[in-house]
Design an enzyme around this catalytic site. Structure first.
Site, PDB file in Angstrom:
ATOM      1  N   GLU A 273       0.823  -1.214   0.000  1.00 17.34           N
ATOM      2  CA  GLU A 273       0.000   0.000   0.000  1.00 17.34           C
ATOM      3  C   GLU A 273       0.858   1.266   0.000  1.00 17.34           C
ATOM      4  O   GLU A 273       0.765   2.081   0.907  1.00 17.34           O
ATOM      5  CB  GLU A 273      -0.909   0.012   1.243  1.00 17.34           C
ATOM      6  CG  GLU A 273      -1.800  -1.207   1.409  1.00 17.34           C
ATOM      7  CD  GLU A 273      -2.526  -1.240   2.766  1.00 17.34           C
ATOM      8  OE1 GLU A 273      -2.161  -0.437   3.663  1.00 17.34           O
ATOM      9  OE2 GLU A 273      -3.433  -2.056   2.914  1.00 17.34           O
ATOM     10  N   PRO A 274       1.696   1.455  -1.000  1.00 17.55           N
ATOM     11  CA  PRO A 274       2.562   2.641  -1.001  1.00 17.55           C
ATOM     12  C   PRO A 274       1.792   3.912  -1.360  1.00 17.55           C
ATOM     13  O   PRO A 274       0.933   3.892  -2.229  1.00 17.55           O
ATOM     14  CB  PRO A 274       3.577   2.317  -2.106  1.00 17.55           C
ATOM     15  CG  PRO A 274       2.795   1.494  -3.081  1.00 17.55           C
ATOM     16  CD  PRO A 274       1.834   0.664  -2.250  1.00 17.55           C
ATOM     17  N   CYS A 343      -3.758  33.685   9.694  1.00 16.37           N
ATOM     18  CA  CYS A 343      -3.577  34.353  10.987  1.00 16.37           C
ATOM     19  C   CYS A 343      -3.161  33.358  12.073  1.00 16.37           C
ATOM     20  O   CYS A 343      -3.876  33.176  13.066  1.00 16.37           O
ATOM     21  CB  CYS A 343      -4.857  35.047  11.375  1.00 16.37           C
ATOM     22  SG  CYS A 343      -5.532  35.989  10.014  1.00 16.37           S
TER      23      CYS A 343
HETATM   24  C1  LIG Z   1      -1.544   6.149   4.995  1.00 21.24           C
HETATM   25  C2  LIG Z   1      -1.580   4.697   4.770  1.00 21.24           C
HETATM   26  C3  LIG Z   1      -0.778   4.103   3.783  1.00 21.24           C
HETATM   27  C4  LIG Z   1       0.203   4.874   2.944  1.00 21.24           C
HETATM   28  O1  LIG Z   1       1.274   5.335   3.684  1.00 21.24           O
HETATM   29  P1  LIG Z   1       2.545   5.994   2.951  1.00 21.24           P
HETATM   30  O2  LIG Z   1       3.443   6.347   4.068  1.00 21.24           O
HETATM   31  O3  LIG Z   1       2.047   7.188   2.222  1.00 21.24           O
HETATM   32  O4  LIG Z   1       3.116   4.969   2.057  1.00 21.24           O
HETATM   33  C5  LIG Z   1      -0.897   2.745   3.584  1.00 21.24           C
HETATM   34  N1  LIG Z   1      -1.749   1.991   4.331  1.00 21.24           N
HETATM   35  C6  LIG Z   1      -2.527   2.532   5.295  1.00 21.24           C
HETATM   36  C7  LIG Z   1      -3.428   1.665   6.069  1.00 21.24           C
HETATM   37  C8  LIG Z   1      -2.462   3.896   5.561  1.00 21.24           C
HETATM   38  O5  LIG Z   1      -3.221   4.413   6.526  1.00 21.24           O
END
Ligand SMILES: *Cc1c(COP(=O)(O)O)cnc(C)c1O
Length: 418
Positions: A273-274, A343
Site C-alpha cells: 500500500e505505497p 492568521c
Molecule cells: C496512509 C496509509 C498508507 C500509505 O502510507 P505511505 O506512508 O504514504 O506509504 C498505507 N496503508 C494505510 C493503512 C495507511 O493508513
C-alpha cells in the site's frame, strides 16, 4: 529522482517552464509530473517482479481523479480508508477486486458499499468491527473477505503523529488479540478469512522496522496454520519514506528484498500500500512572493500559499526544500522564514533556514509536495482550494480548477428563523 530541473535558468517540469504555467493558472497551484508519477509507480511495482503481488496505491496521499486514473491504467490497485475514497476509486475505474479498505472507523454504510462492489478485502481493526461486517454481510447474503490488521508493536522511528504500529497507537490488534479475532472470524458464516495486514507508519527511512513487523506477522501466520486457518494474502501496508532533505530511505529494490526475505517459504499473495513513495517527489507547490518584511529578530518572506494549502510544515514540523523558479535567486541565499497569509504563527512553509533571495513577484517551488499536500488542504480563513496541474512532456493540463468564492458557500443555507 524526479522531473523538475533548470533549463537556461528557468525551473521546468519535464518540458514546460513553470513560469508559463503560472502565467496561465495564477498562483498558488500544485504541479505534478506525469513522467515522475509513472516512473515511481513502475519502479516500485517492478521491484517485486517474480512475486505474486498487488500494489494498491494509497489514495489518501493524493486522490485527485487524474492521478488515480493514471495509476488505475498502470494496473495499480487502491488502498482506501473511507467511502469517499471508494467513490473516487470507482470513478477512476479501479477494478473493485483490487481495492483494499483499511481504517479503524468504517461505518455500516461504508461497509455495505464496499461489499456491494466486491472489493478485495476489508482490513479489520477491532472485534466490534468484525461483528458489524459479519452482520452486514449476513443481511446482504454474501461472505465478506477480510484481513485482520495486526499492530506488531515495532518502532518505525518516524514522527509520532504518523507512527501507527506501536502498542500505544489506535491501529490494529496485538498478535494475541488478533489470534482471538481470527478464531471467531473463522467460525462466522459470512466472513471469509482471506489475509493478514499491518501498516506501521509513514515516512519510514530504514528497512529494519519493516523486517521486524513481517517477522511478527509470520509468527501469527504459523500459529493460524496450526489451527487450520489459512492465510492467502499478506498485506504489508505502506510507509516507505522519501528524501525531503537528506534522508536516505531504502530504494524500493532494497525494501522489496526485505519483504521477499520475510515471506520466504509462504504460499501467499503479497499486497502493498505505497502512497508517499509514489507521489511525494512527483509534485511541487508553486507560490509567489508577495512581500518581504524585516522584523527585529527575523526576516520574513510572505508568500501567497499558506498552511491551509500545505499543512505538513506546521503539523509535523516537516522540511520541504524551496527552490526558486528563476534560478538566479538561489545563488544568493538569505535567512528568512517563508510564511503564508493565515492568521496563525504556525503558518509557515519553512522556518529558521536559508532560502532563495526571491524579491516580491518571484515564484518559489515548494518541493516534495505531491503527497499529503492537496489531500490535507482546507478552506481555513475562507481561502480557495488550489488548482492542480499535470505536465506530460511539453504539455500541461489543469486537472482541478481553482475554487471560486461561490464554491466557498455552496451547500450553506441561512435558516428562516433568523
Ligand atoms: C496512509 C496509509 C498508507 C500509505 O502510507 P505511505 O506512508 O504514504 O506509504 C498505507 N496503508 C494505510 C493503512 C495507511 O493508513
Amino acid at each position: 529522482m524526479h522531473h523538475f530541473h533548470y533549463v537556461n535558468g528557468a525551473l521546468c517540469c519535464e518540458g514546460v517552464r513553470i513560469e508559463d504555467i503560472a502565467d496561465r493558472v495564477g498562483t498558488p497551484f500544485y504541479l505534478y509530473s506525469h513522467a515522475t508519477l509513472t516512473r515511481h509507480f513502475n519502479a516500485f511495482d517492478q521491484a517485486f517482479d517474480g512475486i505474486d503481488r498487488l500494489v494498491c496505491y494509497s489514495a489518501k496521499a493524493n486522490s485527485s481523479q487524474a492521478i488515480l486514473t493514471l495509476f488505475a491504467r498502470l494496473g495499480s490497485g487502491l488502498d482506501i480508508v473511507s467511502g469517499g475514497e471508494l467513490f473516487r476509486g470507482l470513478k477512476a475505474d479501479f477494478d473493485p477486486a483490487k481495492i483494499v479498505y483499511s481504517g479503524v472507523g468504517k461505518t455500516a454504510a461504508e461497509i455495505d458499499s464496499a461489499l456491494e462492489h466486491g472489493i478485495c478485502m476489508l482490513n479489520v481493526e477491532s472485534r466490534s468491527e468484525l461483528e458489524l461486517i459479519n452482520q452486514r454481510a449476513t443481511l446482504m447474503g454474501c461472505r465478506a473477505p477480510i484481513a485482520v490488521r495486526v499492530n506488531p508493536d515495532v518502532d518505525p522511528k518516524t514522527h509520532p503523529y504518523i507512527s501507527t504500529g506501536l502498542k500505544k497507537n489506535k491501529f490494529g490488534l496485538t498478535s494475541q488479540a488478533a489470534l482471538d479475532v481470527y478464531r471467531d472470524a473463522h467460525r462466522m458464516a459470512h466472513i471469509d478469512v482471506k489475509g493478514i495486514d499491518c501498516h506501521i507508519g509513514s515516512q519510514i527511512t530504514e528497512a529494519g522496522p519493516f523486517r521486524d513487523a513481517l517477522l511478527r506477522l509470520r509468527g501469527l501466520i504459523d500459529q493460524l496454520a496450526r489451527e487450520k486457518i489459512a492465510i492467502r494474502v499478506v498485506d504489508v501496508g505502506g510507509g516507505l519514506g522519501i528524501t525531503y532533505r537528506d534522508e536516505q530511505p531504502p530504494h524500493p529494490k532494497a525494501y522489496a528484498d526485505a519483504i521477499r526475505e520475510g515471506l520466504a517459504g509462504l504460499d501467499v499473495r503479497l499486497v502493498l500500500e505505497p502512497g508517499r513513495v509514489i507521489v511525494g517527489n512527483a509534485g511541487v507547490l508553486v507560490t509567489r512572493v508577495l512581500y518581504r518584511k524585516e522584523g527585529d529578530h527575523k526576516s520574513f518572506m510572505v508568500v501567497d500559499a499558506g498552511m491551509n494549502d500545505l499543512i505538513r510544515p506546521s503539523l509535523y514540523d516537516a522540511h520541504h526544500d524551496v527552490w526558486p523558479v528563476s534560478e538566479a535567486a538561489g545563488q544568493r541565499p538569505v535567512r528568512a522564514d517563508i510564511v503564508g497569509p493565515i492568521c496563525e504563527t504556525g503558518d509557515f512553509l519553512s522556518r529558521d533556514r536559508e532560502v532563495p533571495d526571491a524579491p516580491p513577484g518571484d515564484l518559489l517551488a515548494v518541493m516534495s509536495a505531491g503527497a499529503y499536500g492537496f489531500t490535507m488542504a482546507s478552506n481555513y480563513c475562507s481561502r480557495l482550494r488550489l488548482p492542480e496541474v499535470m505536465v506530460r512532456n511539453d504539455a500541461f493540463d489543469i486537472i482541478r480548477k481553482r475554487q471560486t468564492y461561490d464554491d466557498l458557500i455552496a451547500g450553506e443555507s441561512v435558516p428562516d428563523f433568523l
